[in-house]
Each structure stands twice: as structure tokens, then as C-alpha cells.
Motif scaffolding. Structure first.
Motif, short mmCIF file in Angstrom:
data_model
loop_
_atom_site.label_atom_id
_atom_site.label_comp_id
_atom_site.label_asym_id
_atom_site.label_seq_id
_atom_site.Cartn_x
_atom_site.Cartn_y
_atom_site.Cartn_z
N ASP A 1 -36.85 -14.33 -31.53
CA ASP A 1 -37.01 -15.53 -32.38
C ASP A 1 -37.29 -16.79 -31.56
OD1 ASP A 1 -34.57 -15.95 -31.20
OD2 ASP A 1 -33.46 -16.22 -33.08
N ASP B 1 -42.63 -8.90 -37.03
CA ASP B 1 -43.13 -10.05 -37.80
C ASP B 1 -42.04 -11.06 -38.14
OD1 ASP B 1 -45.83 -9.40 -37.87
OD2 ASP B 1 -45.64 -8.16 -39.66
N SER B 2 -40.88 -10.58 -38.58
CA SER B 2 -39.84 -11.50 -39.05
C SER B 2 -39.37 -12.43 -37.94
CB SER B 2 -38.65 -10.71 -39.61
OG SER B 2 -38.14 -9.81 -38.63
N SER C 1 -42.16 -14.86 -36.70
CA SER C 1 -42.35 -16.00 -37.62
C SER C 1 -41.35 -17.11 -37.34
CB SER C 1 -42.22 -15.52 -39.07
OG SER C 1 -43.25 -14.62 -39.41
N GLU D 1 -42.51 -18.92 -34.25
CA GLU D 1 -43.68 -19.76 -34.56
C GLU D 1 -43.27 -21.01 -35.32
OE1 GLU D 1 -47.19 -16.36 -34.77
OE2 GLU D 1 -46.01 -16.81 -36.55
N SER D 2 -42.24 -20.92 -36.13
CA SER D 2 -41.76 -22.10 -36.86
C SER D 2 -41.20 -23.15 -35.92
CB SER D 2 -40.70 -21.69 -37.89
OG SER D 2 -39.49 -21.31 -37.26
N ARG E 1 -48.42 -10.98 -31.71
CA ARG E 1 -47.63 -9.96 -32.41
C ARG E 1 -48.15 -8.56 -32.07
NH1 ARG E 1 -45.83 -12.45 -38.21
NH2 ARG E 1 -45.81 -14.64 -37.61
#
Length: 307
Positions: free
Chosen positions: A8, A29-30, A33, A36-37, A44
Motif C-alpha cells: 500500500d 489491485d486493492s 490503489s 496510488e491514492s 501492477r
């Protein structure tokens, strides 16, 4: 800086804040993301030679490649190592962290063996894999994480950096312990069985005496322990975990319910089995209030003992 298995972005956010150009490699993906936030660029994909060649083609060869607790999850460790060689700049550095096989065998940490892992590594093995692709290990740190881990520092084979005394010492320790032959592994199964028998015997006796028993920490290693020992709700009532993402679910196989910490406070069990023994010191502090009603904390690995 490139981090392989960047999750993360917990580490890379510090690079971003310091103005250091960075890139995460994260196929999930989770978690990608979430990174990236935070403004962290993420590719990926799984890391290997193909992706490494793409990074070089894009001008993203790295001065520093960080791989924390990912090597054991890689199905093709040779392709992974080749990728590190390709993606590293000529004077760059690779750092890898992984649980140390020496500590796993020495302290009978069998519950760290589960299906997500393809390998359990010694420094000797990592050196052999790296040497085959033109990389060299020049230094090693010993860490407390995961019951005893290594942080390996590597570079290109032609790099002139000198080899540390620490590296030589750990290689010698592994050899003397018997990791280069079958010597160190000969009685491992018997030691694991002893842990099982001691834990199950203790739990059965406490249940006969009318005691209530809970567990703490819905960790993967705890799940391995519970299933190997055949422990179900007849011996342990529930597992406490601080993560709201796990609460309301069940431990796979044992089907023990996962609850929040308030249940522990209300239920006041006689014993709490700490499943993630690698975090036992901080958990003992966190659950110190269990002593208020006469409760005791215990762990099973590497031996059954009260905390």
C-alpha cells in the motif's frame, strides 16, 4: 528507488515526501490503489526479467531496489534474481529482507510454513542464486522481525565494494549449524510434534478443569498452528484480532470466530493463547489488563510457556 511488492506504499510514501523519485511494483489491485491514492506511481505486474527489461527500456533502471518479505513468495526465484540484475544501475544497491532459515529450524518456527511461501532461505542459498546471475552479497544485517530475519545488501558482481565481516560470520554459523547438509533438519518433525502434544495436552487439561481459553491474533502462522494441532471451538472459544477487516469472519479450517477486543474484556477468559509469537512482547503490553482478573497469556512456539 524501486520497491518490489510495494503493497500500500507504506515505505515509498517516505521516499515521495523526501522528493526521491520512486516506483512501486505491486500486482494486487486493492493495495496498489491505496498506494496510488498517496501519489505513488505503481506498475501492477509481477516482477521478473520481462518487467525488468521494460523498466530499463522506459529509463527506470534503479539506484536502489528494495524487496521486503517477497522472495519467499516468488515461484521462480532464478527469474526474479535475473530481473534484479537487469533493473539495477551499474553502481546500484539491492536490499532484501526475508525470514532466516537458520532461525526457523533452530527455534522450530514451523507455523511460518504455509502455502503462500515457495522457499525458506539461508544466506548461503541467496548467495548461490545471486552469484549465478552476476550479483554479489556484500553485507548482511540480522533483524528481529518474523522471529529472526536477514536484510541482505547486494550489488553487481563487478562492483568493487568489499565484503563485510558480518556476512562471513553468518555464512559460517549456517555451515556449523548444519544447514548445508541434512544435519540440521533430521529431528525437526519430532520437535514440531512435541510442540503439538504439549499445547493440546495443556488445553485439554484446562478445559477439564473448567477454564475458559481464547486466542489472540488471526495471523497466518496462527492458522497453521491451529490446524496442525486440530484445535477447534471445543478447546478455544474465539480469536481476538484488532483488524476490523477480520472481525466477524472465521479462522479457516478451525472455524473459530474472529472478534474484537471488547469481547475479551467482557468474557475474561482464564488463558489467552498468543498466536503471532513474533509480536509477543508488544502484545503482552497491550493485553496487560488480562492479569486484572487473574488471566494468563501463553504461547506455544518455540515452546509452551506463560508470558
Amino acid at each position: 528507488m524501486v520497491e518490489v511488492a510495494s503493497n500500500d506504499g507504506y515505505l515509498l510514501k517516505n521516499m515521495l515526501n523526501a522528493g526521491i523519485p520512486c516506483l512501486g511494483i505491486e500486482p494486487t489491485d486493492s493495495t496498489a490503489s491505496v498506494a496510488e491514492s498517496k501519489g505513488i506511481p505503481v506498475i501492477r505486474k509481477f516482477f521478473g526479467t520481462d518487467l525488468a527489461e521494460s523498466l530499463v527500456h522506459m529509463g527506470k533502471a534503479a539506484d536502489l531496489i528494495v524487496c521486503n518479505n517477497v522472495l519467499a513468495h516468488v515461484p521462480d526465484i532464478n527469474d526474479f534474481a535475473k530481473g534484479l540484475k537487469i533493473a539495477l544501475k551499474s553502481e546500484g544497491t539491492i536490499t532484501l529482507e526475508f525470514p532466516h532459515l537458520l532461525q526457523l529450524i533452530k527455534h522450530c518456527q514451523f507455523d511460518t510454513v504455509y502455502h503462500e511461501h515457495y522457499s525458506y532461505l539461508s544466506l548461503n542459498v541467496v548467495e548461490t542464486v545471486f552469484k549465478a546471475v552476476g550479483l554479489k552479497v556484500f553485507d548482511v544485517d540480522e533483524l528481529d522481525t518474523h522471529g529472526g530475519s536477514l536484510r541482505v545488501f547486494a550489488c553487481h558482481e563487478e562492483d568493487q565494494r568489499s565484503l563485510s565481516d558480518n556476512r562471513l560470520r553468518i555464512l559460517k554459523e549456517e555451515e556449523e549449524f548444519g544447514l548445508l547438509s541434512s544435519q540440521a533438519f533430521s529431528d525437526f518433525q519430532e520437535r514440531v510434534l512435541e510442540i503439538k502434544l504439549n499445547l493440546v495436552g495443556f488445553l485439554v487439561q484446562q478445559k477439564k478443569d473448567g477454564k475458559r481459553i481464547a486466542a489472540y491474533g488471526a495471523a497466518a502462522k496462527g492458522n497453521t498452528l491451529l490446524n496442525y494441532c486440530g484445535i477447534h471451538s471445543d478447546l478455544i472459544s474465539y480469536v481476538v484480532d484488532a483488524s476490523p477487516y477480520k472481525q466477524g469472519l472465521y479462522m479457516p479450517g478451525s472455524h473459530l470466530p474472529i472478534v474484537d477486543e471488547q469481547v475479551l474484556r467482557d468474557d475474561k477468559p482464564d488463558y489467552v493463547l498468543v498466536l503471532p509469537w513474533n509480536l509477543v512482547n508488544e502484545i503482552v503490553v497491550q493485553l496487560d489488563y488480562v492479569r486484572e482478573w487473574g488471566g494468563r497469556l501463553l504461547r506455544a512456539v518455540p515452546r509452551l510457556e506463560m508470558m
